[in-house]
Design an enzyme around this catalytic site. Structure first.
Site, short mmCIF file in Angstrom:
data_model
loop_
_atom_site.label_atom_id
_atom_site.label_comp_id
_atom_site.label_asym_id
_atom_site.label_seq_id
_atom_site.Cartn_x
_atom_site.Cartn_y
_atom_site.Cartn_z
CE1 TYR A 179 27.74 58.91 52.68
CE2 TYR A 179 29.36 60.59 52.10
CZ TYR A 179 29.05 59.30 52.53
OH TYR A 179 30.07 58.43 52.83
CG ASP A 180 29.11 66.09 50.96
OD1 ASP A 180 29.50 64.91 50.95
OD2 ASP A 180 29.14 66.83 49.97
CB SER A 199 44.98 30.68 39.10
OG SER A 199 45.50 29.44 38.72
CE LYS A 255 39.41 34.71 34.51
NZ LYS A 255 40.39 35.77 34.41
NE ARG A 294 45.86 33.71 42.50
CZ ARG A 294 46.87 33.22 41.79
NH1 ARG A 294 47.74 34.04 41.23
NH2 ARG A 294 47.02 31.92 41.65
CE LYS A 335 33.50 31.52 40.73
NZ LYS A 335 33.39 32.68 41.61
CE LYS A 367 41.35 34.96 29.68
NZ LYS A 367 42.50 35.04 30.49
CB CYS A 378 57.23 71.80 20.45
SG CYS A 378 57.30 73.46 19.75
CB CYS A 389 54.55 75.86 18.61
SG CYS A 389 54.07 74.40 17.69
S1 IVH Z 1 36.70 32.82 41.24
C1 IVH Z 1 39.39 29.69 43.17
N1 IVH Z 1 35.28 34.54 39.91
O1 IVH Z 1 40.31 35.51 37.69
C2 IVH Z 1 38.96 30.66 42.20
N2 IVH Z 1 37.64 34.74 39.81
O2 IVH Z 1 42.03 33.67 36.33
C3 IVH Z 1 38.65 31.93 42.79
N3 IVH Z 1 38.41 36.67 38.50
O3 IVH Z 1 42.44 34.98 40.42
C4 IVH Z 1 38.33 32.98 41.81
N4 IVH Z 1 36.44 37.43 37.98
O4 IVH Z 1 41.36 37.28 40.16
C5 IVH Z 1 36.52 34.14 40.23
N5 IVH Z 1 33.88 36.05 38.87
C6 IVH Z 1 35.11 35.64 39.17
C7 IVH Z 1 36.25 36.32 38.72
C8 IVH Z 1 37.51 35.83 39.05
C9 IVH Z 1 37.74 37.63 37.88
C10 IVH Z 1 39.89 36.55 38.52
C11 IVH Z 1 40.47 36.24 39.88
C12 IVH Z 1 41.24 34.96 39.70
C13 IVH Z 1 41.50 34.99 38.22
C14 IVH Z 1 41.75 33.60 37.69
#
Ligand code: IVH
Length: 666
Positions: free
Chosen positions: A38-39, A84, A118, A139, A292, A316, A425, A430
């Site tokens: 690669y290098d 968010s 997350k 963001r 989602k 969470k 110190c 020491c």
């Molecule tokens: S979806 C409209 N998916 O969590 C929503 N966010 O608490 C778009 N985050 O601002 C974000 N892992 O920075 C999404 N798998 C994931 C995520 C994720 C981390 C963060 C992201 C968001 C925050 C919201």
């Protein structure tokens, strides 16, 4: 010029090859070529670009670290807001959310979901125009973010050009910038070496590194990126989020491995529990999971509030916290004299382990927390193995815990620079510092004296056998026989290990000497530059300053170190005792397989024997044909021979082809 193969085309081909290998390595964790190869490609491209600067493009792999330091970040408006997520803290919350959205959809059928870990980092939006990365932002407040383009470019798994044949006019990919737990620990260790404040958790480390004004510094922090969403993508029609991830993968983006499409809410809750139970197995911190609705058509129907999508919810994980009592604050003296407080706690269980110590970082932190011995405290684990005290739960103590005036070991006066958080110190004799210096000197990454652990150091100090590093090499068999649990064999083994360490290359010796601020990397650079210890000792301020990677703080520290006559005498003594003070010409000791001996047996499935041997060599290891006690690893393929049995009987580490590939993963 070669008419058949014009320079511009050569450059383009090299860029394409490098992009492909970057993707294999950084996104798929599946390198197809060695670092060495690669290098070679990278250097070829650099050379062609240097000779033909008119062909350098901003999206070239050579242009990752190209921006200069800024005084402020530009504010940028996001084309579509970066929303968010609504949070939930229990399975009931998630089930209730499912019921709510089912009502909106007005359909009794199960909804298909996609569940993603997350990632505990910070969101960033990447803009590509005609397939090239042009800008990127944090963001911020969701509407406006900060332009951190140059810093994002340094993140190796962010493609600077999309792997696409047709051109996408606009493509905004959003995801999380984060730092792996391992890299976070390493970063904090380096910061301690540099006497800079540590980061409290990986999220802060990622945010602090991405928001660095100097991209050169961001480039040194091992940040990574994982896709989770998008802004605008022109002309792309996808039906669901799982297809979006497939698309992202195809165009060169890194995607999380543990993403699951769930047919119903039961599968969702099962997978959430699975992620919660396995959160410690992730290479990066995850603080929950995001559920989602998979179908974009349904997402549109379910809609948004002005803060967050209604079609998604964050689950969470329970915080990894516990309450316990602070029994004492002990003061530790590091090898460079830095004094740090360490908390001793009433033992308490926290995510499966019993915790009895916690870090308090520094004395400013004690003041900020207003914590003192006797208080009930809340401790938390966040990325680090050792938890930290995050706040006082119940104040039982009176008064404040004050930083010490004298060293807890040698009682000499303690110093603190006004703009520094650390107390030092500065007494060169020491005992506590010397003890830590010795532990560092013999450690694996320094002189690598196997069997010379803390217990041995402590006993030898007690026996008055060690006053300088050179004394290690004067230890006799009789001296070692005085140590607890040492019999003939153990004493001989340790003597042999001490003897073997004399051959360590100069870079290890420089690191072992424990010069303030000199970590392994700087030690290697210095050893390469000066090739023997005398050149290094005699180096002038200008000689040192002329080395790119060695800044003025390091230079001053080296000059101070060699000013000390006792240090110079000790180095002379080391030389007389036969310690190597030369850096081998072609040093391979920094390679991952350095000093490792391999034996191959059986048929490998994806590599020929020759390939495997070349790989081992190019990573600094060597191969032999027969198994002995000196063999470190045996790589076993189909139908292995008798070497395999012998390796088992000798307890040698056995690797499958896959495990071997993992071992050399860059
Ligand atoms: S979806 C409209 N998916 O969590 C929503 N966010 O608490 C778009 N985050 O601002 C974000 N892992 O920075 C999404 N798998 C994931 C995520 C994720 C981390 C963060 C992201 C968001 C925050 C919201």
């Amino acid at each position: 010029m070669n008419k058949e193969y014009p320079i511009e085309k050569q450059i383009e081909d090299l860029k394409q090859q490098i992009r492909h290998h970057d993707y294999q390595y950084y996104c798929l964790d599946n390198p197809e070529i060695s670092d060495f190869e690669y290098d070679k490609l990278f250097k070829q491209l650099q050379k062609l670009e240097e000779e033909n600067p008119m062909f350098i493009t901003a999206d070239s792999p050579t242009q990752r670290v190209s921006g200069s330091a800024l005084s402020t970040f530009k504010q940028v408006k996001h084309t579509t807001p970066m929303l968010s997520l609504d949070n939930s803290y229990s399975m009931e919350d998630v089930l209730a959310w499912n019921e709510r959205i089912k009502k909106i959809v007005d359909n009794n059928e199960d909804i298909e979901f996609i569940v993603e870990p997350k990632i505990d980092g910070l969101s960033a939006s990447l803009t590509y125009i005609n397939n090239s990365f042009v800008s990127g932002a944090t963001r911020g407040n969701g509407k406006y973010g900060e332009d951190v383009t140059e810093n994002l470019k340094t993140i190796k798994n962010i493609p600077l050009k999309l792997l696409l044949n047709n051109k996408l006019v606009l493509c905004e990919i959003r995801g999380e910038v984060y730092i792996n737990k391992k890299d976070f620990q390493q970063l904090n260790e380096n910061l301690v070496d540099l006497e800079q404040p540590k980061f409290a958790n990986p999220r802060n480390a990622a945010a602090g590194s991405l928001r660095q004004k100097n991209p050169q510094i961001t480039a040194q922090r091992k940040l990574s990126f994982l896709v989770h969403s998008f802004g605008q993508i022109s002309g792309l029609e996808l039906n669901n989020h799982s297809d979006f991830f497939k698309f992202c993968s195809q165009i060169g983006f890194p995607i999380q491995k543990d993403i699951k499409v769930c047919k119903n809410i039961k599968e969702v809750t099962n997978f959430l529990m699975y992620l919660q139970e396995n959160r410690d197995n992730f290479p990066y911190e995850i603080d929950g999971a995001v559920v989602k609705v998979n179908s974009y058509k349904l997402q549109k129907i379910i809609g948004y509030t002005n803060k967050s999508p209604k079609w998604a919810i964050a689950y969470k994980f329970p915080a990894r916290q516990a309450t316990t009592k602070l029994l004492s604050i002990e003061l530790q003296v590091g090898r460079t004299g830095v004094i740090t407080p360490k908390a001793t706690l009433t033992p308490v269980a926290l995510s499966g382990v019993i915790i009895s110590n916690a870090t308090l970082h520094n004395f400013d932190e004690i003041e900020r927390l207003n914590v003192n011995v006797g208080d009930d405290v809340i401790i938390e684990r966040a990325g680090e193995v050792i938890p930290k005290i995050i706040k006082v739960a119940k104040k039982n103590s009176k008064g404040f815990f004050l930083p010490p005036l004298n060293c807890p070991s040698c009682n000499s006066k303690i110093f603190k620079e006004d703009d520094d958080v650390y107390y030092n110190c500065i007494n060169p004799s020491c005992p506590a510092q010397f003890r830590r210096k010795l532990i560092h000197f013999v450690s694996r990454d320094a002189m690598n004296i196997d069997g010379f652990g803390e217990v041995v150091v402590d006993q030898l100090l007690k026996l008055n056998k060690l006053h300088t590093f050179a004394d290690i090499y004067k230890l006799t068999f009789d001296d070692l026989m005085l140590l607890d649990l040492f019999k003939e064999k153990k004493a001989n083994n340790l003597l042999q290990a001490i003897f073997d360490s004399k051959k360590q290359p100069l870079n290890k010796l420089i690191f072992a000497l424990g010069i303030r601020h000199i970590g392994e990397k700087s030690a290697q650079i210095l050893a390469d530059k000066f090739s023997n210890i005398d050149n290094f000792i005699l180096a002038t301020k200008d000689d040192l300053l002329s080395i790119n990677e060695i800044g003025p703080i390091l230079v001053q520290s080296i000059l101070d170190f060699f000013k000390n006559k006792e240090t110079l005498n000790m180095i002379e003594e080391l030389k007389i005792l036969g310690i190597n003070t030369i850096e081998p010409q072609k040093d391979t000791s920094f390679l991952p397989l350095a000093n490792k001996t391999f034996v191959l047996t059986g048929e490998l499935s994806t590599l020929t024997r020759q390939d495997a041997q070349n790989l081992i060599l190019s990573f600094g290891g060597k191969t032999t044909s027969s198994v002995s006690k000196k063999t470190d690893y045996i790589i076993v393929g189909e139908n292995p021979g008798s070497k395999y049995q012998k390796a088992i009987s000798l307890g040698i580490k056995i690797l499958t082809e896959e495990e071997f590939k993992k071992l050399i993963n860059r």
